[in-house]
Design a protein around this motif. Structure first.
Motif, PDB file in Angstrom:
ATOM      1  N   TYR A 109       0.834  -1.066   0.036  1.00  0.00           N
ATOM      2  CA  TYR A 109       0.028   0.004  -0.144  1.00  0.00           C
ATOM      3  C   TYR A 109       0.875   1.325  -0.015  1.00  0.00           C
ATOM      4  O   TYR A 109       2.096   1.232   0.499  1.00  0.00           O
ATOM      5  N   LEU A 110       0.289   2.299  -0.693  1.00  0.00           N
ATOM      6  CA  LEU A 110       0.876   3.552  -0.242  1.00  0.00           C
ATOM      7  C   LEU A 110       0.188   4.759  -0.277  1.00  0.00           C
ATOM      8  O   LEU A 110      -1.058   4.579  -0.852  1.00  0.00           O
ATOM      9  N   VAL A 111       0.444   5.633   0.464  1.00  0.00           N
ATOM     10  CA  VAL A 111      -0.330   6.948   0.672  1.00  0.00           C
ATOM     11  C   VAL A 111       0.438   8.109   0.359  1.00  0.00           C
ATOM     12  O   VAL A 111       1.605   8.047   0.178  1.00  0.00           O
ATOM     13  N   LEU A 159      -4.272  10.083  -0.394  1.00  0.00           N
ATOM     14  CA  LEU A 159      -4.593   9.155  -1.221  1.00  0.00           C
ATOM     15  C   LEU A 159      -4.130   7.687  -1.175  1.00  0.00           C
ATOM     16  O   LEU A 159      -2.680   7.672  -1.033  1.00  0.00           O
ATOM     17  N   LEU A 160      -4.874   6.769  -1.239  1.00  0.00           N
ATOM     18  CA  LEU A 160      -4.515   5.244  -0.847  1.00  0.00           C
ATOM     19  C   LEU A 160      -4.374   4.422  -2.145  1.00  0.00           C
ATOM     20  O   LEU A 160      -5.293   4.372  -2.742  1.00  0.00           O
ATOM     21  N   TYR A 161      -3.255   3.799  -2.513  1.00  0.00           N
ATOM     22  CA  TYR A 161      -3.121   2.948  -3.597  1.00  0.00           C
ATOM     23  C   TYR A 161      -2.774   1.294  -3.057  1.00  0.00           C
ATOM     24  O   TYR A 161      -2.246   1.497  -1.861  1.00  0.00           O
ATOM     25  N   ASP A 179       3.092  -5.928  -6.501  1.00  0.00           N
ATOM     26  CA  ASP A 179       4.643  -5.975  -6.761  1.00  0.00           C
ATOM     27  C   ASP A 179       5.318  -4.779  -6.671  1.00  0.00           C
ATOM     28  O   ASP A 179       6.539  -4.659  -7.158  1.00  0.00           O
ATOM     29  N   ILE A 180       4.917  -3.599  -6.162  1.00  0.00           N
ATOM     30  CA  ILE A 180       5.301  -2.525  -5.872  1.00  0.00           C
ATOM     31  C   ILE A 180       5.498  -1.604  -7.491  1.00  0.00           C
ATOM     32  O   ILE A 180       6.063  -0.339  -7.579  1.00  0.00           O
ATOM     33  N   PHE A 224      -5.866   2.657  -7.606  1.00  0.00           N
ATOM     34  CA  PHE A 224      -6.225   3.301  -6.498  1.00  0.00           C
ATOM     35  C   PHE A 224      -7.297   2.619  -5.659  1.00  0.00           C
ATOM     36  O   PHE A 224      -7.908   1.799  -6.215  1.00  0.00           O
ATOM     37  N   VAL A 225      -7.172   2.991  -4.347  1.00  0.00           N
ATOM     38  CA  VAL A 225      -8.280   2.446  -3.538  1.00  0.00           C
ATOM     39  C   VAL A 225      -9.168   3.325  -3.027  1.00  0.00           C
ATOM     40  O   VAL A 225     -10.479   3.181  -3.197  1.00  0.00           O
TER      41      VAL A 225
END
Ligand code: FRU
Length: 493
Positions: free
Chosen positions: A179-181, A193-195, A199-200, A205-206
């Protein structure tokens, strides 16, 4: 081809560092134990991680001058977060998506995956239609030499988010997914924003993890999101958040909706010089943050970045702090215990009684640590004050205003350079003692008080090293239960 270009740009940066580092190391204002650069400009902490038995910390870096420009990622490693060894520049601008002189490789974070070290960062370019920010990936086998992913950028700004307001990815892993924000702005309001990704390299988009309704500004820089105890914490540095420089929210997070429900908010640091903190986990499971000890020109209290550019450098990290969740779901930020290894020459004074306007002298100088406990039950004073680095007309004053419930850090007369009074509410209801913990280094003072919840970090560029330090009472008597002081070892050259 592009791999070679980044290599060439890193070599050029390294040559510049080699050329200037001896001169910069002579700088009178250089810090003694706060992490800084060998040469040039430093801002945000980036990619803080424990990787293959060492702390790897990266930073926003311009090796070429003491001013912000053309962002690279500098790199240092440590066994203890105190003694640092500089490694070669990790990322240099080199690609169409990160090669603008007023852009480059902006802030981001690090994660280990399949034994490799991955960096996610924001590439900033301008191809004639304004700045474009996008999220990019680089990786390394050895944690020292990085290669940018040929499929970059991996995330571009979504509909409704301006190209210049989409940056600073913070990555983590949960249940086999990444996950990244990242920070964004939409309709003039800040968003995180959350994604997610398997596999990086490929992201989906979440949700909007959290957003401002104006109270926390129009853009969040360097958002960070992590579990703590049975709660989740979102930290960010708001643009347009008034005098706030670093905010935290505590609440609950639902991985199914991708939404954060916050119930508690607070300031990580109330000072002028604490920005863009990033967190990571130490191998023994502590959540530790480091922040940048300076501020930006768009802030309401900004004056300049201080006089150190004359010595060929600017910027350092404030001391690493452990984040601790309190029973009422507020947070406290405690300097990491590793800092104790810097201490020498401990002195303790007990039961000091001060009459109205009376001063108690502490050793002079500016490289020290101090802990002080005021017995509130036996204190009638309206104010307890600390006068630091006082000489002739100059002094820095920290006032605990017990009458009005306020803490003030006044650097209007500190150094003939800095300005402003940083302040915050000081809630001592139900408390028997006032606890004060200070780290003083050559060019800054970090104050921790009230159970490490009222913290103020401010830069103070005192021109001399032998100013007087003292504690005083005003408007009544005060009883200081204990004062402890230590000299601190110089570890940064
Ligand atoms: C925060 C920040 C980030 C950006 C970086 C550029 O201090 O403005 O948003 O990525 O600095 O150096």
């Amino acid at each position: 081809m592009s791999k070679e270009l980044m290599q060439k740009n890193i070599e050029r940066a390294q040559q510049e560092i080699e050329r200037n580092k001896d001169f910069v190391s002579q700088g009178k204002l250089r810090q003694h134990y706060h992490l800084m650069t060998q040469t040039g400009w430093l801002n945000d902490p980036n990619g803080l991680i424990w990787f293959r038995g060492k702390y790897h910390w990266f930073f926003q870096f311009n090796p070429y001058s003491g001013f912000w420009s053309m962002m690279h990622w500098g790199h240092a490693v440590s066994d203890d977060m105190i003694h640092w060894e500089y490694l070669p520049v990790a990322l240099a601008p080199s690609e169409w998506y990160d090669d603008h002189p007023d852009g480059g490789c902006f802030s981001g974070s690090a994660i280990e995956h399949n034994g490799k070290l991955y960096l996610v960062y924001t590439g900033v370019t301008n191809r004639g239609n304004g700045f474009e920010q996008s999220q990019c990936v680089a990786y390394s086998e050895d944690g020292i030499h990085f290669e940018k992913y040929e499929g970059n950028p991996v995330i571009t700004p979504p509909e409704g988010v301006p190209g210049h307001q989409f940056r600073d990815p913070k990555i983590w892993e949960h249940d086999g997914m990444f996950y990244l924000v990242c920070g964004a702005s939409r309709n003039g309001m800040a968003q995180a924003l959350l994604y997610k990704s398997k596999d990086i390299l490929h992201w989906e988009f979440v949700n909007v993890l959290a957003e401002s309704r104006g109270e926390w500004g129009y853009m969040w820089e360097c958002p960070d999101f992590y579990p703590l105890g049975d709660k989740y914490v979102l930290m960010f540095s708001p643009m347009g958040g008034g005098e706030r420089t670093s905010v935290y929210l505590v609440g609950d997070f639902d991985y199914h909706t991708g939404r954060f429900y916050n119930t508690v908010s607070g300031e990580i640091d109330w000072g002028f010089d604490y920005y863009a903190p990033q967190s990571f986990l130490t191998p023994d499971g502590r959540r530790v943050i480091a922040g940048w000890g300076n501020c930006w020109d768009w802030m309401p209290f900004w004056k300049d970045w201080g006089p150190t550019y004359r010595e060929g450098w600017c910027g350092f990290f404030n001391l690493p702090r452990e984040v601790i969740l309190c029973d009422d779901n507020t947070l406290k930020f405690v300097p990491v215990r590793e800092l104790e290894m810097l201490r020498s020459d401990e002195k303790t004074d007990q039961d000091i009684r001060l009459g109205d306007q009376e001063m108690h002298r502490i050793d002079p100088g500016c490289i020290w640590e101090m802990k002080l406990i005021v017995d509130l039950k036996r204190t009638t004073a309206k104010k307890i004050g600390l006068r630091l680095r006082a000489k002739e007309e100059m002094k820095t004053e920290i006032i605990f205003d017990l009458e009005h419930g306020e803490l003030r850090f006044d650097r209007d007369h500190s150094d003939g350079w800095s300005r402003g009074v940083a302040h915050c509410p000081l809630n001592l209801m139900g408390k028997d003692v006032l606890d004060i913990h200070i780290y003083s280094d050559r060019s800054n003072i970090e104050l921790f008080s009230n159970g490490y919840q009222n913290n103020i970090s401010c830069n103070v560029f005192t021109p001399y090293e032998d100013g007087e330090n003292s504690v005083f009472a005003e408007g009544g008597d005060a009883v200081i239960q204990q004062i402890q002081t230590w000299d601190l070892e110089r570890v940064i050259r």
